[in-house]
Design a protein around this motif. Structure first.
Motif, PDB file in Angstrom:
ATOM      1  N   SER A  75       0.811  -1.217   0.000  1.00 21.48           N
ATOM      2  CA  SER A  75       0.000   0.000   0.000  1.00 21.48           C
ATOM      3  C   SER A  75       0.843   1.266   0.000  1.00 21.48           C
ATOM      4  CB  SER A  75      -0.920   0.006   1.220  1.00 21.48           C
ATOM      5  OG  SER A  75      -0.145  -0.016   2.411  1.00 21.48           O
ATOM      6  N   LYS A 125       0.867   3.893  -3.177  1.00 20.58           N
ATOM      7  CA  LYS A 125      -0.322   4.730  -3.296  1.00 20.58           C
ATOM      8  C   LYS A 125      -0.302   5.839  -2.252  1.00 20.58           C
ATOM      9  CE  LYS A 125      -5.331   4.373  -3.843  1.00 20.58           C
ATOM     10  NZ  LYS A 125      -6.499   3.469  -3.774  1.00 20.58           N
ATOM     11  N   GLN A 126       0.035   5.431  -1.022  1.00 18.04           N
ATOM     12  CA  GLN A 126       0.050   6.412   0.059  1.00 18.04           C
ATOM     13  C   GLN A 126       1.130   7.471  -0.151  1.00 18.04           C
ATOM     14  OE1 GLN A 126       0.540   3.954   3.516  1.00 18.04           O
ATOM     15  NE2 GLN A 126      -1.548   3.148   3.434  1.00 18.04           N
TER      16      GLN A 126
END
Length: 301
Positions: free
Chosen positions: A41, A44-45
């Motif tokens: 993740s 994206k972060q």
DNA sequence: AATGCGTGCAACCGCCTAGCT
DNA sequence: TAGCTAGGCGGTTGCACGCAT
């Protein structure tokens, strides 16, 4: 229960190829602020169009503050040769014995330098052994050869710290130094004599990371540079999670390191005139608009 | 100066494995 | 126990660079 393995990311939506300075900085800044608990993740972060695996690899192999940069020393090369002899291609295991070195780096060094050297040495020792055996059988003359002394030296002190299985035939590589290997390589190359082999660390290539001075931009402020949510006040920057430390010394070290990176990535200007060159296409692609650069794709740092 | 070739290395690919449900 | 996910690992690739011609 899906069939097969789900792709780690949508290949059509991620960027591939060399990392740009801006991407590097985004990754560094994000990890410094949030750590890297979940690589999947993270892109994206962090606002990166990269695969999580790619981010992890980039961080581990290049951006980590404790990555030791520069050429391998003869001692490190010796260690790799010894460890490879006993561990094989377990690069991560070998890397664990060489602080600051990554498995990828060690793998590259082995494949491009050390494997050839060891191969040459093994070949030479096979020839030498055969010749020596013939001599001993015939009991004639006197046999003196550098490789013989290498073999003797290696086998005579085989009771060292290496495992008993750490040997090529009768030769224990634990006691072979880089100089031995290089000497054998030199002989293999048309008897070229190398009397003095410069240390890698003293080579002509000045490592850019080491070259940077401490007199760098004191006004590090990533939020002005990148479109990511960061503190604008340096004093509020958190110590990186990866350090697992909160001491001011460690924090200062991290800040210093980040300033190095800032200069390295061409995201600030100093009064120094040192010049480094990034690959033009990549650099234009990501940095245009917020750094200085001349028309020759050269960043003035 | 242009071209070809060899080398070094960053990055990708795909498999393996541990941990979780 | 089986299946899934994410991280880790080793093999391989492709590009940039330096050197020779």
């Amino acid at each position: 229960m899906g069939k097969g393995r789900a792709p780690c990311c949508d290949k059509s939506k991620v960027k591939k190829g060399p990392w740009t300075p801006a991407e590097d900085l985004k990754l560094i800044s994000f990890i410094q602020k949030n750590g890297h608990g979940n690589w999947r993740s993270l892109p994206k972060q962090a606002g990166l169009l990269r695969c999580g695996k790619s981010c992890r690899l980039r961080w581990i192999n290049y951006l980590r503050p404790d990555v030791k940069r520069g050429n391998f020393t003869p001692e490190e090369e010796d260690t790799i040769i010894k460890l490879h002899d006993s561990l094989g291609n377990r690069w991560s295991k070998i890397a664990s014995y060489l602080p600051g070195r990554t498995d990828n780096e060690i793998k590259n060094v082995w494949n491009t330098h050390l494997k050839k050297r060891v191969g040459i040495l093994k070949k030479e020792i096979m020839i030498t052994t055969t010749t020596q055996e013939a001599f001993e059988t015939n009991n004639k003359g006197q046999y003196i050869d550098v490789a013989t002394s290498l073999t003797e030296e290696a086998t005579a002190s085989a009771a060292g710290s290496c495992s008993p299985t750490s040997s090529y035939g009768s030769l224990n590589l634990c006691n072979l130094s880089t100089e031995h290997v290089r000497a054998a390589e030199a002989r293999d190359n048309q008897d070229q004599v190398i009397n003095e082999i410069p240390s890698d660390s003293a080579g002509a290539d000045i490592d850019f990371w080491d070259m940077l001075d401490t007199d760098l931009s004191p006004d590090l402020d990533y939020s002005k540079v990148l479109d990511i949510n960061l503190h604008s006040d340096q004093s509020q920057l958190q110590a990186p999670h990866y350090t697992h430390e909160s001491s001011s010394d460690k924090y200062d070290e991290c800040q210093k390191w980040l300033r190095y990176l800032e200069i390295e990535l061409g995201l600030t200007q100093t009064s120094t005139t040192t010049t480094t060159t990034y690959t033009g296409a990549n650099y234009y692609e990501c940095c245009d608009g917020f750094t200085s650069q001349d028309q020759n794709n050269t960043m003035q740092v």
